[in-house]
Scaffold this active site. Structure first.
Site, short mmCIF file in Angstrom:
data_model
loop_
_atom_site.label_atom_id
_atom_site.label_comp_id
_atom_site.label_asym_id
_atom_site.label_seq_id
_atom_site.Cartn_x
_atom_site.Cartn_y
_atom_site.Cartn_z
N ASN A 104 1.57 -2.39 5.42
CA ASN A 104 0.89 -1.11 5.60
C ASN A 104 -0.48 -1.08 4.93
OD1 ASN A 104 0.85 2.05 5.79
ND2 ASN A 104 0.59 1.58 3.61
N ALA B 168 -11.02 -4.83 15.25
CA ALA B 168 -10.76 -6.27 15.36
C ALA B 168 -9.57 -6.65 14.48
CB ALA B 168 -12.00 -7.07 14.93
N TYR C 245 -12.60 -2.72 11.86
CA TYR C 245 -11.22 -2.19 11.77
C TYR C 245 -10.45 -2.45 13.07
CZ TYR C 245 -7.71 1.46 10.65
OH TYR C 245 -6.55 2.16 10.40
N SER D 84 -3.11 0.39 14.47
CA SER D 84 -3.84 1.65 14.67
C SER D 84 -4.18 1.80 16.15
CB SER D 84 -5.16 1.62 13.88
OG SER D 84 -6.00 2.68 14.30
N VAL E 50 -3.28 -7.63 -1.68
CA VAL E 50 -2.77 -8.46 -0.57
C VAL E 50 -3.79 -9.47 -0.06
CG1 VAL E 50 -1.10 -6.70 0.19
CG2 VAL E 50 -3.37 -6.80 1.27
N LYS F 109 -7.10 -4.72 13.41
CA LYS F 109 -5.83 -4.16 13.89
C LYS F 109 -5.40 -4.82 15.21
CE LYS F 109 -5.16 -1.13 10.56
NZ LYS F 109 -4.08 -1.32 9.57
N ILE G 179 -3.92 10.35 11.18
CA ILE G 179 -2.87 10.83 10.28
C ILE G 179 -3.53 11.41 9.03
CG2 ILE G 179 -0.75 10.18 9.06
CD1 ILE G 179 -0.62 9.71 12.15
N GLY H 144 0.81 -1.21 0.00
CA GLY H 144 0.00 0.00 0.00
C GLY H 144 0.84 1.26 0.00
N SER I 224 1.33 3.33 -2.62
CA SER I 224 1.00 4.30 -3.69
C SER I 224 0.54 5.64 -3.12
CB SER I 224 -0.09 3.72 -4.59
OG SER I 224 -1.15 3.21 -3.82
P1 NAP Z 1 -4.68 5.44 2.28
O1 NAP Z 1 -4.14 6.81 2.07
O2 NAP Z 1 -6.12 5.16 2.06
O3 NAP Z 1 -3.79 4.42 1.37
C1 NAP Z 1 -4.09 3.06 1.41
C2 NAP Z 1 -3.03 2.32 0.64
O4 NAP Z 1 -3.29 0.91 0.76
C3 NAP Z 1 -3.05 2.61 -0.85
O5 NAP Z 1 -1.72 2.55 -1.32
C4 NAP Z 1 -3.87 1.44 -1.44
O6 NAP Z 1 -3.53 1.14 -2.79
C5 NAP Z 1 -3.39 0.33 -0.53
N1 NAP Z 1 -4.29 -0.82 -0.46
C6 NAP Z 1 -5.56 -0.86 0.01
N2 NAP Z 1 -6.06 -2.10 -0.10
C7 NAP Z 1 -5.05 -2.87 -0.64
C8 NAP Z 1 -4.95 -4.23 -1.02
N3 NAP Z 1 -5.98 -5.08 -0.85
N4 NAP Z 1 -3.78 -4.66 -1.56
C9 NAP Z 1 -2.74 -3.82 -1.73
N5 NAP Z 1 -2.79 -2.51 -1.40
C10 NAP Z 1 -3.93 -2.05 -0.86
O7 NAP Z 1 -4.38 4.92 3.77
P2 NAP Z 1 -3.35 5.45 4.88
O8 NAP Z 1 -4.06 6.42 5.74
O9 NAP Z 1 -2.05 5.79 4.27
O10 NAP Z 1 -3.22 4.12 5.74
C11 NAP Z 1 -2.09 3.27 5.67
C12 NAP Z 1 -2.16 2.30 6.84
O11 NAP Z 1 -2.13 3.04 8.06
C13 NAP Z 1 -3.42 1.45 6.88
O12 NAP Z 1 -3.11 0.16 7.34
C14 NAP Z 1 -4.28 2.16 7.89
O13 NAP Z 1 -5.19 1.29 8.51
C15 NAP Z 1 -3.21 2.65 8.86
N6 NAP Z 1 -3.65 3.77 9.70
C16 NAP Z 1 -4.03 4.94 9.13
C17 NAP Z 1 -4.42 5.99 9.96
C18 NAP Z 1 -4.86 7.34 9.44
O14 NAP Z 1 -5.38 8.15 10.24
N7 NAP Z 1 -4.67 7.65 8.17
C19 NAP Z 1 -4.44 5.81 11.35
C20 NAP Z 1 -4.04 4.60 11.87
C21 NAP Z 1 -3.64 3.58 11.03
P3 NAP Z 1 -4.28 1.89 -4.05
O15 NAP Z 1 -3.73 3.29 -4.08
O16 NAP Z 1 -3.88 1.08 -5.24
O17 NAP Z 1 -5.73 1.87 -3.74
#
Ligand code: NAP
Length: 240
Positions: free
Chosen positions: A87, A154, A152, A139, A61, A156, A185, A9, A11
């Site tokens: 990630n 469960a 979510y 998370s 994934v 994490k 974030i 993830g 991108s």
């Molecule tokens: P995001 O901006 O929505 O980006 C999600 C990324 O995951 C994208 O690169 C997406 O690829 C990829 N992805 C989603 N499903 C996938 C799959 N089945 N196979 C491969 N790639 C997949 O999310 P983010 O906020 O950066 O979150 C990243 C991680 O941090 C996640 O695990 C999230 O739960 C965790 N997190 C985020 C926050 C927050 O507040 N943002 C807080 C706590 C934890 P595409 O671009 O191709 O769709």
């Protein structure tokens, strides 16, 4: 030359920031994505322009077969994959009585099946080299829970359990396994979230930045972090 690092993830958002940070620290990075090829290509080309090394590898994934065949291809390269950052993650929030099976499965499968599908094939090569770093992006929601996020939380919390168990299995082999538990974030994941309301409960009164999470991951995969394993490290502006 530092070990190759696979970031799922990567991108967008936190994963893209981790890819940039690890590449800047000297790791050739593998930028995984699900469907957003253009964004992943942009991340990789920025890394290369900055003097780093990046390759793209798109796969879902959740899909065990597709993930296995992508990893088999990557593992044929003579340069080992010594770093894996799980990630990739999604959120489909809903109050539990209205949560659909699809909401439950898509979120839990991305986080938990994704962890298994990606990490399992990479472990034996790390064990043989007695060297490896696994970082799982969990998370705050998996640590203390959050209303509307039963699926979510469960997923994490499950990822945190997997982190602790695998860390114990691999400690003797000098492969560390840790979880990072971000608070809120500033990424696409929050685009429909009530940010003003959320800020009220964050002691620092601001969202975190993806680059801040990436700096923590960069430390955890470094040689300096060799004695840290099985931990869940929060990065949340004081939220917990
Ligand atoms: P995001 O901006 O929505 O980006 C999600 C990324 O995951 C994208 O690169 C997406 O690829 C990829 N992805 C989603 N499903 C996938 C799959 N089945 N196979 C491969 N790639 C997949 O999310 P983010 O906020 O950066 O979150 C990243 C991680 O941090 C996640 O695990 C999230 O739960 C965790 N997190 C985020 C926050 C927050 O507040 N943002 C807080 C706590 C934890 P595409 O671009 O191709 O769709």
């Amino acid at each position: 030359m530092k070990d190759r690092a696979l970031i799922t993830g990567a991108s967008r958002g936190i994963g893209a920031a981790i890819a940039r940070a690890l590449a800047a620290a000297g790791h050739p990075v593998i930028v995984n994505y699900q469907s957003n090829h253009a964004a992943a290509e942009q991340v990789a080309s920025e890394i290369v322009q900055a003097g780093g090394q990046a390759e793209l590898c798109g796969f879902d994934v959740r899909d065990a077969t597709a993930t296995r065949s992508a990893l088999d291809r990557l593992l044929q390269d003579e340069r080992p994959i010594g770093v894996c950052v799980n990630n990739a993650g999604i959120a489909h929030d809903a109050p539990f009585p209205g949560m659909s099976l699809a909401d439950w499965e898509s979120v839990t499968r991305t986080t938990l099946d994704g962890f298994f599908n990606v990490t399992q094939p990479l472990i034996m090569p790390m064990v043989r080299r007695k060297r490896g770093r696994i970082v799982n992006i969990a998370s705050v929601s998996g640590v203390i829970g959050n209303r509307g996020q039963t699926n979510y939380s469960a997923a994490k919390a499950g990822l945190i359990g997997a982190t602790r168990s695998l860390a114990q299995e691999l400690a003797k082999r000098r492969v560390t396994v840790n979880a990072v538990a971000p608070g809120l974030i500033d990424t696409d994941m929050l685009k429909d979230a009530p940010v003003e309301e959320m800020l009220k409960v964050i002691p620092m009164k601001r969202l975190g930045r993806a680059a801040e999470v990436a700096s923590l991951v960069r430390f955890l995969v470094s040689d300096e972090a060799e004695y840290i394993t099985g931990q869940v490290i929060g990065i949340n502006g004081g939220l917990v």
